[in-house]
Design an enzyme around this catalytic site. Sequence first.
Site, PDB file in Angstrom:
ATOM      1  N   HIS A  51       0.498  -1.452   0.174  1.00  0.00           N
ATOM      2  CA  HIS A  51      -0.037   0.577   0.043  1.00  0.00           C
ATOM      3  C   HIS A  51       0.919   1.441   0.348  1.00  0.00           C
ATOM      4  CE1 HIS A  51       0.969   0.523   4.501  1.00  0.00           C
ATOM      5  NE2 HIS A  51       0.761  -0.950   4.329  1.00  0.00           N
TER       6      HIS A  51
HETATM    7  P1  TYD Z   1      -0.545  -2.350   8.361  1.00  0.00           P
HETATM    8  O1  TYD Z   1      -0.128  -1.319   8.520  1.00  0.00           O
HETATM    9  O2  TYD Z   1      -2.057  -2.858   6.946  1.00  0.00           O
HETATM   10  O3  TYD Z   1       0.574  -3.429   7.861  1.00  0.00           O
HETATM   11  P2  TYD Z   1       1.486  -3.602   6.837  1.00  0.00           P
HETATM   12  O4  TYD Z   1       1.103  -3.067   5.976  1.00  0.00           O
HETATM   13  O5  TYD Z   1       2.227  -5.026   7.575  1.00  0.00           O
HETATM   14  O6  TYD Z   1       0.209  -5.302   6.115  1.00  0.00           O
HETATM   15  O7  TYD Z   1      -1.506  -2.779  10.118  1.00  0.00           O
HETATM   16  C1  TYD Z   1      -2.180  -3.993  10.083  1.00  0.00           C
HETATM   17  C2  TYD Z   1      -2.776  -3.231  11.031  1.00  0.00           C
HETATM   18  O8  TYD Z   1      -2.402  -3.213  12.506  1.00  0.00           O
HETATM   19  C3  TYD Z   1      -4.285  -2.587  11.054  1.00  0.00           C
HETATM   20  O9  TYD Z   1      -5.339  -3.398  11.089  1.00  0.00           O
HETATM   21  C4  TYD Z   1      -3.927  -1.637  11.776  1.00  0.00           C
HETATM   22  C5  TYD Z   1      -2.827  -1.683  12.663  1.00  0.00           C
HETATM   23  N1  TYD Z   1      -2.338  -1.232  13.538  1.00  0.00           N
HETATM   24  C6  TYD Z   1      -2.296  -0.201  14.436  1.00  0.00           C
HETATM   25  O10 TYD Z   1      -3.291   0.075  14.429  1.00  0.00           O
HETATM   26  N2  TYD Z   1      -1.244   0.398  14.221  1.00  0.00           N
HETATM   27  C7  TYD Z   1       0.119   1.314  13.866  1.00  0.00           C
HETATM   28  O11 TYD Z   1       0.832   1.640  14.120  1.00  0.00           O
HETATM   29  C8  TYD Z   1       0.237  -0.106  13.436  1.00  0.00           C
HETATM   30  C9  TYD Z   1       1.064   0.298  11.677  1.00  0.00           C
HETATM   31  C10 TYD Z   1      -1.121  -0.961  12.777  1.00  0.00           C
END
Ligand code: TYD
Length: 137
Positions: A51
Site C-alpha cells: 500500500h
Molecule cells: P498494516 O499497516 O496494514 O500492516 P502491513 O502494511 O504491514 O500489512 O497494519 C495491520 C493492522 O495493524 C491494521 O489492522 C492496523 C493495525 N495497526 C495499528 O493499529 N497501529 C499501527 O501503528 C499499525 C502500523 C498498524
Amino acid sequence: MINSPKIIDLPKIEDPRGNLSFIEELKHIPFKIERTYWIYDVPGGETRGGHAFKEQQELIIALSGSFDVVVYNGKEEQIFSLNRSYYGLYLPAGLWRQMQNFSTNSLALVISSTHYDDEDYIYDYNEYINFRNQYAK
Ligand code: TYD
C-alpha cells in the site's frame, strides 16, 4: 514532487562489548517521530505492506535478520535489501511499498512521522496511480 527513497547510514559506535547505534529526530532523519512499530514472527513467504501512505514518512530498519523493501513511485520500482541494523531506509510520503523475503527471526523496525491513521493509507493500486499523477503535477 515526491522525493526519492534513500539509505541513511546511521551512527555506529563500535565497542568490544557490543555495538550501539541510535537515531535522533530531525538530525539523522528528516522528520519528527510520532510512532514506532515493529514487524516480527513473519512466516516464510509472507509479505507485509502492499500500500502507499499519503502523508506518512518513515524509516525502516532491519534490527535483526533481513528482508526486502520494494518501493514503487508510479514509474519505477526499486528494491532495497536490508540486513544491517545501522542502515535505515528513508521513505518519503507518497510511495507504494511492500516488504517481503523476511528471513527467519527477522525484526523490522518502522519509525513513523505520523500517528496511526487508516485514512492515510491507499490500499487500491489504481487509486494510488491517480493520487501519484495528481501529486506529480
Ligand atoms: P498494516 O499497516 O496494514 O500492516 P502491513 O502494511 O504491514 O500489512 O497494519 C495491520 C493492522 O495493524 C491494521 O489492522 C492496523 C493495525 N495497526 C495499528 O493499529 N497501529 C499501527 O501503528 C499499525 C502500523 C498498524
